[in-house]
Design a protein around this motif. Structure first.
Motif, PDB file in Angstrom:
ATOM      1  N   ARG A 179       0.824  -1.204   0.000  1.00 48.88           N
ATOM      2  CA  ARG A 179       0.000   0.000   0.000  1.00 48.88           C
ATOM      3  C   ARG A 179       0.856   1.251   0.000  1.00 48.88           C
ATOM      4  O   ARG A 179       0.582   2.212  -0.729  1.00 48.88           O
ATOM      5  CB  ARG A 179      -0.922   0.003   1.229  1.00 48.88           C
ATOM      6  CG  ARG A 179      -2.085  -0.955   1.191  1.00 48.88           C
ATOM      7  CD  ARG A 179      -3.094  -0.623   0.096  1.00 48.88           C
ATOM      8  NE  ARG A 179      -3.399   0.791  -0.007  1.00 48.88           N
ATOM      9  CZ  ARG A 179      -4.202   1.470   0.820  1.00 48.88           C
ATOM     10  NH1 ARG A 179      -4.778   0.852   1.827  1.00 48.88           N
ATOM     11  NH2 ARG A 179      -4.430   2.753   0.645  1.00 48.88           N
ATOM     12  N   ASP A 189      -3.664   2.370  -4.274  1.00 42.90           N
ATOM     13  CA  ASP A 189      -4.933   2.659  -3.619  1.00 42.90           C
ATOM     14  C   ASP A 189      -5.758   1.380  -3.566  1.00 42.90           C
ATOM     15  O   ASP A 189      -5.396   0.360  -4.161  1.00 42.90           O
ATOM     16  CB  ASP A 189      -5.694   3.731  -4.400  1.00 42.90           C
ATOM     17  CG  ASP A 189      -5.030   5.087  -4.308  1.00 42.90           C
ATOM     18  OD1 ASP A 189      -4.673   5.488  -3.182  1.00 42.90           O
ATOM     19  OD2 ASP A 189      -4.860   5.745  -5.349  1.00 42.90           O
ATOM     20  N   LEU A 190      -6.879   1.445  -2.871  1.00 42.85           N
ATOM     21  CA  LEU A 190      -7.828   0.339  -2.833  1.00 42.85           C
ATOM     22  C   LEU A 190      -9.063   0.713  -3.628  1.00 42.85           C
ATOM     23  O   LEU A 190      -9.560   1.839  -3.527  1.00 42.85           O
ATOM     24  CB  LEU A 190      -8.228   0.017  -1.388  1.00 42.85           C
ATOM     25  CG  LEU A 190      -7.138  -0.515  -0.462  1.00 42.85           C
ATOM     26  CD1 LEU A 190      -7.711  -0.715   0.937  1.00 42.85           C
ATOM     27  CD2 LEU A 190      -6.559  -1.816  -0.991  1.00 42.85           C
ATOM     28  N   ASP A 192     -13.151  -0.666  -4.857  1.00 45.49           N
ATOM     29  CA  ASP A 192     -14.337  -1.046  -4.089  1.00 45.49           C
ATOM     30  C   ASP A 192     -14.251  -2.438  -3.478  1.00 45.49           C
ATOM     31  O   ASP A 192     -14.794  -2.689  -2.409  1.00 45.49           O
ATOM     32  CB  ASP A 192     -15.571  -0.973  -4.991  1.00 45.49           C
ATOM     33  CG  ASP A 192     -15.726   0.414  -5.585  1.00 45.49           C
ATOM     34  OD1 ASP A 192     -15.330   1.366  -4.918  1.00 45.49           O
ATOM     35  OD2 ASP A 192     -16.229   0.523  -6.702  1.00 45.49           O
ATOM     36  N   ASN A 193     -13.602  -3.357  -4.169  1.00 37.98           N
ATOM     37  CA  ASN A 193     -13.497  -4.716  -3.632  1.00 37.98           C
ATOM     38  C   ASN A 193     -12.352  -4.852  -2.639  1.00 37.98           C
ATOM     39  O   ASN A 193     -12.011  -5.958  -2.242  1.00 37.98           O
ATOM     40  CB  ASN A 193     -13.322  -5.725  -4.771  1.00 37.98           C
ATOM     41  CG  ASN A 193     -12.164  -5.329  -5.682  1.00 37.98           C
ATOM     42  OD1 ASN A 193     -11.349  -4.470  -5.335  1.00 37.98           O
ATOM     43  ND2 ASN A 193     -12.092  -5.947  -6.840  1.00 37.98           N
ATOM     44  N   GLN A 194     -11.756  -3.701  -2.266  1.00 41.61           N
ATOM     45  CA  GLN A 194     -10.680  -3.645  -1.280  1.00 41.61           C
ATOM     46  C   GLN A 194      -9.409  -4.357  -1.739  1.00 41.61           C
ATOM     47  O   GLN A 194      -8.589  -4.775  -0.926  1.00 41.61           O
ATOM     48  CB  GLN A 194     -11.138  -4.199   0.070  1.00 41.61           C
ATOM     49  CG  GLN A 194     -12.267  -3.391   0.704  1.00 41.61           C
ATOM     50  CD  GLN A 194     -11.877  -1.926   0.920  1.00 41.61           C
ATOM     51  OE1 GLN A 194     -10.936  -1.637   1.640  1.00 41.61           O
ATOM     52  NE2 GLN A 194     -12.589  -1.010   0.287  1.00 41.61           N
ATOM     53  N   LYS A 195      -9.246  -4.475  -3.041  1.00 42.55           N
ATOM     54  CA  LYS A 195      -8.004  -4.992  -3.601  1.00 42.55           C
ATOM     55  C   LYS A 195      -7.134  -3.812  -4.020  1.00 42.55           C
ATOM     56  O   LYS A 195      -7.633  -2.753  -4.397  1.00 42.55           O
ATOM     57  CB  LYS A 195      -8.275  -5.890  -4.797  1.00 42.55           C
ATOM     58  CG  LYS A 195      -8.898  -7.225  -4.426  1.00 42.55           C
ATOM     59  CD  LYS A 195      -8.951  -8.147  -5.637  1.00 42.55           C
ATOM     60  CE  LYS A 195      -9.487  -9.516  -5.254  1.00 42.55           C
ATOM     61  NZ  LYS A 195      -9.523 -10.443  -6.418  1.00 42.55           N
ATOM     62  N   THR A 196      -5.825  -3.998  -3.958  1.00 35.23           N
ATOM     63  CA  THR A 196      -4.936  -2.917  -4.374  1.00 35.23           C
ATOM     64  C   THR A 196      -5.056  -2.711  -5.875  1.00 35.23           C
ATOM     65  O   THR A 196      -5.270  -3.656  -6.644  1.00 35.23           O
ATOM     66  CB  THR A 196      -3.474  -3.239  -4.028  1.00 35.23           C
ATOM     67  OG1 THR A 196      -3.084  -4.452  -4.690  1.00 35.23           O
ATOM     68  CG2 THR A 196      -3.294  -3.381  -2.534  1.00 35.23           C
ATOM     69  N   THR A 197      -4.917  -1.471  -6.291  1.00 32.13           N
ATOM     70  CA  THR A 197      -5.036  -1.149  -7.707  1.00 32.13           C
ATOM     71  C   THR A 197      -4.008  -1.905  -8.546  1.00 32.13           C
ATOM     72  O   THR A 197      -4.307  -2.361  -9.650  1.00 32.13           O
ATOM     73  CB  THR A 197      -4.878   0.368  -7.912  1.00 32.13           C
ATOM     74  OG1 THR A 197      -3.786   0.845  -7.101  1.00 32.13           O
ATOM     75  CG2 THR A 197      -6.129   1.111  -7.537  1.00 32.13           C
TER      76      THR A 197
END
Length: 208
Positions: A179, A189-190, A192-197
């Protein structure tokens, strides 16, 4: 163009970035027999890139509108409006032949057919495609953004429209699980599914 305006306004009521992309009306604003993707600009490619980036920056705070057209308020509409301002349509004319194909599929297939997809060393103005891992049931990315700048260490900053609205994102395809760096620099960044870009990265795409 007057005949298209009611369709354009109607299309603005039907879009949401949290739902699957439906066949959008405005993504078909160019007729099927349109001979060229160029919309009237005769400046250099580098100048077009600069225009597209500046247009994308303004789209962070206003409607996706360019050269008299209002594009759909979704990821495809955002990048298409930015490059339309620079004199280029991101969607190839032949993509309009399949009336069942939705906007993201049209955009991605257009880039694929031009052989413009690549994995490393993007430049400002390039597209970046993001989404869950490709599969038979998931053949297309779900997000697209426009590269704004690239840091000397490879961190990429991009502009696009996401479920929370237009914003900047940062990602690093090499350090895609990290991160931040020591000192606080954001690498990913994260979404919506909380995965890293960075972990959602598919490919870059040259717009022309």
């Amino acid at each position: 163009m007057r005949r298209l305006l009611p369709l354009i306004l109607l299309s603005l009521l039907s879009q949401g970035c949290n739902t699957p992309f439906m066949p959008p009306l405005l993504h078909r604003v160019i007729p099927k027999d349109a001979p060229l993707r160029v919309t009237g600009s005769n400046v250099s490619r580098e100048a077009q890139r600069s225009i597209a980036v500046k247009a994308a920056q303004t789209l962070l705070t206003r409607k996706p509108q360019a050269r008299g057209l209002i594009f759909e308020p979704d990821p495809v509409g955002f990048v298409r409006a930015a490059w339309w301002e620079a004199g280029l349509d991101l969607i190839n004319p032949h993509s309009f032949e399949d009336e069942e194909m939705h906007g993201m599929a049209m955009l991605y297939q257009s880039a694929l057919s031009r052989g413009s997809l690549f994995k490393q060393a993007p430049k400002p103005g390039d597209l970046v495609f993001l989404g869950p891992e490709p599969s038979e049931s998931n053949p297309f990315p779900t997000q697209v953004a426009l590269v704004e700048s690239v840091d000397s260490d490879g961190t990429v900053h991009a502009l696009g429209r996401f479920s929370g609205g237009p914003r900047r994102i940062t990602f690093d395809t090499v350090r895609h699980k990290e991160r931040t760096r020591p000192g606080g620099k954001v690498l990913n960044d994260l979404l919506d599914n909380q995965k890293t870009t960075g972990s959602l990265f598919w490919s870059y795409g040259i717009p022309y």
